[in-house]
Design a protein around this motif. Sequence first.
Motif, PDB file in Angstrom:
ATOM      1  N   ARG A   1       0.831  -1.195   0.000  1.00 12.90           N
ATOM      2  CA  ARG A   1       0.000   0.000   0.000  1.00 12.90           C
ATOM      3  C   ARG A   1       0.874   1.257   0.000  1.00 12.90           C
ATOM      4  O   ARG A   1       0.616   2.224  -0.739  1.00 12.90           O
ATOM      5  N   LEU A   2       1.952   1.223   0.820  1.00 12.63           N
ATOM      6  CA  LEU A   2       2.836   2.388   0.874  1.00 12.63           C
ATOM      7  C   LEU A   2       3.588   2.556  -0.449  1.00 12.63           C
ATOM      8  O   LEU A   2       3.809   3.703  -0.908  1.00 12.63           O
ATOM      9  N   LYS A   3       3.953   1.478  -1.111  1.00 12.98           N
ATOM     10  CA  LYS A   3       4.643   1.575  -2.391  1.00 12.98           C
ATOM     11  C   LYS A   3       3.710   2.188  -3.429  1.00 12.98           C
ATOM     12  O   LYS A   3       4.136   2.997  -4.245  1.00 12.98           O
ATOM     13  N   ARG A   4       2.445   1.822  -3.426  1.00 14.88           N
ATOM     14  CA  ARG A   4       1.483   2.396  -4.351  1.00 14.88           C
ATOM     15  C   ARG A   4       1.335   3.903  -4.105  1.00 14.88           C
ATOM     16  O   ARG A   4       1.251   4.692  -5.052  1.00 14.88           O
ATOM     17  N   ARG A   5       1.283   4.228  -2.857  1.00 17.02           N
ATOM     18  CA  ARG A   5       1.110   5.623  -2.523  1.00 17.02           C
ATOM     19  C   ARG A   5       2.345   6.423  -2.982  1.00 17.02           C
ATOM     20  O   ARG A   5       2.215   7.552  -3.506  1.00 17.02           O
ATOM     21  N   VAL A   6       3.554   5.807  -2.754  1.00 15.70           N
ATOM     22  CA  VAL A   6       4.756   6.486  -3.179  1.00 15.70           C
ATOM     23  C   VAL A   6       4.732   6.627  -4.690  1.00 15.70           C
ATOM     24  O   VAL A   6       5.087   7.686  -5.252  1.00 15.70           O
ATOM     25  N   ARG A   7       4.290   5.648  -5.450  1.00 13.98           N
ATOM     26  CA  ARG A   7       4.206   5.730  -6.901  1.00 13.98           C
ATOM     27  C   ARG A   7       3.191   6.783  -7.289  1.00 13.98           C
ATOM     28  O   ARG A   7       3.409   7.504  -8.264  1.00 13.98           O
ATOM     29  N   GLU A   8       2.132   6.787  -6.572  1.00 14.23           N
ATOM     30  CA  GLU A   8       1.108   7.779  -6.893  1.00 14.23           C
ATOM     31  C   GLU A   8       1.639   9.193  -6.638  1.00 14.23           C
ATOM     32  O   GLU A   8       1.388  10.099  -7.416  1.00 14.23           O
ATOM     33  N   LEU A   9       2.362   9.352  -5.594  1.00 12.97           N
ATOM     34  CA  LEU A   9       2.898  10.666  -5.274  1.00 12.97           C
ATOM     35  C   LEU A   9       4.015  11.034  -6.263  1.00 12.97           C
ATOM     36  O   LEU A   9       4.181  12.185  -6.640  1.00 12.97           O
ATOM     37  N   ASN A  10       4.789  10.102  -6.684  1.00 14.30           N
ATOM     38  CA  ASN A  10       5.876  10.340  -7.620  1.00 14.30           C
ATOM     39  C   ASN A  10       5.312  10.487  -9.038  1.00 14.30           C
ATOM     40  O   ASN A  10       5.868  11.217  -9.842  1.00 14.30           O
ATOM     41  N   GLY A  11       4.307   9.844  -9.345  1.00 14.22           N
ATOM     42  CA  GLY A  11       3.729   9.832 -10.665  1.00 14.22           C
ATOM     43  C   GLY A  11       2.747  10.971 -10.851  1.00 14.22           C
ATOM     44  O   GLY A  11       2.356  11.329 -11.944  1.00 14.22           O
ATOM     45  N   GLU A  12       2.365  11.698  -9.950  1.00 14.29           N
ATOM     46  CA  GLU A  12       1.388  12.753 -10.138  1.00 14.29           C
ATOM     47  C   GLU A  12       1.986  13.943 -10.675  1.00 14.29           C
ATOM     48  O   GLU A  12       2.758  14.638 -10.791  1.00 14.29           O
TER      49      GLU A  12
END
Length: 165
Positions: A154-165
């Motif tokens: 879940r934290l990796k997804r969030r980090v991707r989401e934050l990096n990918g936005e």
Amino acid sequence: LQERTIRSQLARIDMLEARLAAVTGALKDLGLERSASDAAARLREKPTSAEESPDDSKLDLGSQQVFEVLQRDIEHLRHTVALKDVIITERDQSIEALDKKVDIMQHAKRTENRVSATERKELLGQLEEMKKTMETQAETYRRETDALKLEVIRLKRRVRELNGE
């Protein structure tokens, strides 16, 4: 009459010689051969004529010596028997003591087996409790590990989401 007397005396001589041979044999068996042969030699001396009669003192002396030898042998045998009785009594006492020790050891072994069986049951119970505790802890660990893995995902997804936005 004279012939009959001579025959009866010869029969008595034969009987006494047989008796002497038996006593001499017994003495030889007991290891007193010299005394037996000396006494036998004195007793076997026969008169050479009718006028010569055996000296009563010699016969008495020979039979007295045989009697003394037999008496000493009897005392020796009694002493030996008494010693053997003492040895047998001591061995019987030793056997009784050993029997008592065996009984004590058997009782101690049975008691030890009972105690060890009780301890074994207690240890098996503790082992079962530890197994259950370990299984519970392992299950808890697996759940926590799974929860942490999900959290990491879940934290990796969030980090991707934050990096990918």
